[in-house]
Design an enzyme around this catalytic site. Sequence first.
Site, PDB file in Angstrom:
ATOM      1  N   LYS A 159       8.280   5.121  -2.614  1.00  0.00           N
ATOM      2  CA  LYS A 159       8.321   4.783  -4.032  1.00  0.00           C
ATOM      3  C   LYS A 159       8.346   6.063  -4.878  1.00  0.00           C
ATOM      4  CE  LYS A 159       7.944   0.782  -2.068  1.00  0.00           C
ATOM      5  NZ  LYS A 159       6.672   0.112  -1.851  1.00  0.00           N
ATOM      6  N   ARG A 183       6.836  15.286  18.075  1.00  0.00           N
ATOM      7  CA  ARG A 183       6.008  14.131  17.697  1.00  0.00           C
ATOM      8  C   ARG A 183       4.654  14.629  17.202  1.00  0.00           C
ATOM      9  NH1 ARG A 183       3.200  12.064  21.448  1.00  0.00           N
ATOM     10  NH2 ARG A 183       4.876  11.873  22.961  1.00  0.00           N
ATOM     11  N   ASP A 209      -4.871   2.532  -1.730  1.00  0.00           N
ATOM     12  CA  ASP A 209      -3.409   2.609  -1.783  1.00  0.00           C
ATOM     13  C   ASP A 209      -3.059   3.031  -3.210  1.00  0.00           C
ATOM     14  OD1 ASP A 209      -0.705   2.035  -2.169  1.00  0.00           O
ATOM     15  OD2 ASP A 209      -0.725   0.265  -0.874  1.00  0.00           O
ATOM     16  N   TYR A 223      -0.382  -5.526  -1.776  1.00  0.00           N
ATOM     17  CA  TYR A 223       1.029  -5.518  -1.376  1.00  0.00           C
ATOM     18  C   TYR A 223       1.206  -6.545  -0.247  1.00  0.00           C
ATOM     19  CZ  TYR A 223       5.417  -3.837   0.561  1.00  0.00           C
ATOM     20  OH  TYR A 223       6.695  -3.756   1.031  1.00  0.00           O
TER      21      TYR A 223
HETATM   22  C1  LIG Z   1       5.996  -0.515  -0.701  1.00  0.00           C
HETATM   23  C2  LIG Z   1       4.536  -0.550  -0.652  1.00  0.00           C
HETATM   24  C3  LIG Z   1       3.828  -0.460   0.557  1.00  0.00           C
HETATM   25  C4  LIG Z   1       4.530  -0.403   1.896  1.00  0.00           C
HETATM   26  O1  LIG Z   1       5.224   0.799   2.057  1.00  0.00           O
HETATM   27  P1  LIG Z   1       6.563   0.950   2.942  1.00  0.00           P
HETATM   28  O2  LIG Z   1       6.935   2.369   2.714  1.00  0.00           O
HETATM   29  O3  LIG Z   1       7.545  -0.044   2.407  1.00  0.00           O
HETATM   30  O4  LIG Z   1       6.174   0.638   4.347  1.00  0.00           O
HETATM   31  C5  LIG Z   1       2.442  -0.460   0.518  1.00  0.00           C
HETATM   32  N1  LIG Z   1       1.776  -0.547  -0.653  1.00  0.00           N
HETATM   33  C6  LIG Z   1       2.415  -0.639  -1.835  1.00  0.00           C
HETATM   34  C7  LIG Z   1       1.605  -0.729  -3.091  1.00  0.00           C
HETATM   35  C8  LIG Z   1       3.802  -0.643  -1.880  1.00  0.00           C
HETATM   36  O5  LIG Z   1       4.420  -0.743  -3.060  1.00  0.00           O
END
Ligand SMILES: *Cc1c(COP(=O)(O)O)cnc(C)c1O
Length: 387
Positions: free
Chosen positions: A202, A53, A177, A105
């Site tokens: 992504k 962990r 982000d 998001y």
């Molecule tokens: C998908 C996404 C998230 C969340 O990420 P997860 O891996 O699904 O928890 C946050 N910000 C953006 C811009 C996203 O496209």
Amino acid sequence: MSSEKQAAGFSTLAVHSGVEPDPSTGAIMTPVYLTSTYVQDGIGQHKGYEYSRSSNPTRDALEAAFAALERGTHGLAFSSGLAAIDAVLMTLRPGDEVIAGDDLYGGTRRLFTTHYEPLGIRFHFVDTQDTARVADALNEKTRLVWLETPTNPLLRVTDIAAVAALLEGHPARLGVDNTFATPALQNPLTEGADIVMHSVTKYLGGHSDVVMGALMTKDASIDAELRTLQNNVGAIPGPMDCFLVLRGIKTLGIRVRQHCLNGKAIAQWLAEHPKVDKVYWPGFEGFPNHEVAARQMQDFGGMISFTLSDDSLAASRKVCESTRIFALAESLGGVESLIEHPALMTHASVPAEQRAMLGINDSLIRLSCGIEDPEDLIADLDQALNA
Ligand SMILES: *Cc1c(COP(=O)(O)O)cnc(C)c1O
């Protein structure tokens, strides 16, 4: 990356950073350390690993690669993008205030409003395209400014350096982000951000086979704080997922190049199509904050949204359900092209009045342009628009 391999080029970093030949065998690929614990030679005499962990060699390699890709010094891997954002929010205390984009998001906004707001943290959701709106919401209680640029699904662009300049000398941290842009196109730490976050699910993973999140920073004290939270909570990815992402990011540079080429070809083609009304893509001259995007990004990415001249739900539904190469699915950033309907799919959890205010209407369709041949993607969209 060893010092002999020091390089600044993005694809060289993507292929090499974090990865060293295995000292015991010379294996060029990072081994998958499927182990929870590590044998100690004597009490407290270990090789840097005690329990997985806290750290695992496969995850360590990936975290070093994350840091390098964002031109930071520290990287942290989490079990999802939202777990990464949660770690940042856990640094806040009741009474603290956050300024966040009003077009975040959906899951991020849900985490903020359903979990952290009731705990006494105050959120100001503002249109961060205009830095003055951030300035208006800033006060002595602000501890975090949270941006996405470009946003999902309207591709709104915020000037990261301008917001960072506004926070100069203020205790608030700036978090970005960077999921949509990828580190191949935009490095928020270089623009003055304190923390960068990715949904690795992504583009970084890139093959629609892993859910993971990342945080990067070049501030050792922020890293120490977040690393303590990572270990206290344990929202960590497993070693096999870390291996898959280490493999995925080796091709990030060339994948993003093709995503951008396809995005540009498709955006320009859609803009000329008689059945299409408005196309959202930050590469168009005249698109809001196009000059900011042109300065802070290397290219404009593979995400596009558009509306139809026939603004009925039936028309947009028909297009989404008629493509043959574009798969109808949520998520984005993989090698395969995806199409989706934000109002009914990814943004269904956003309150209807908020969607209307932002312009996420029943006619809006979002594309994640993959790395297939652009002629095939355009032919597919053409037959779907004429269906
Ligand atoms: C998908 C996404 C998230 C969340 O990420 P997860 O891996 O699904 O928890 C946050 N910000 C953006 C811009 C996203 O496209």
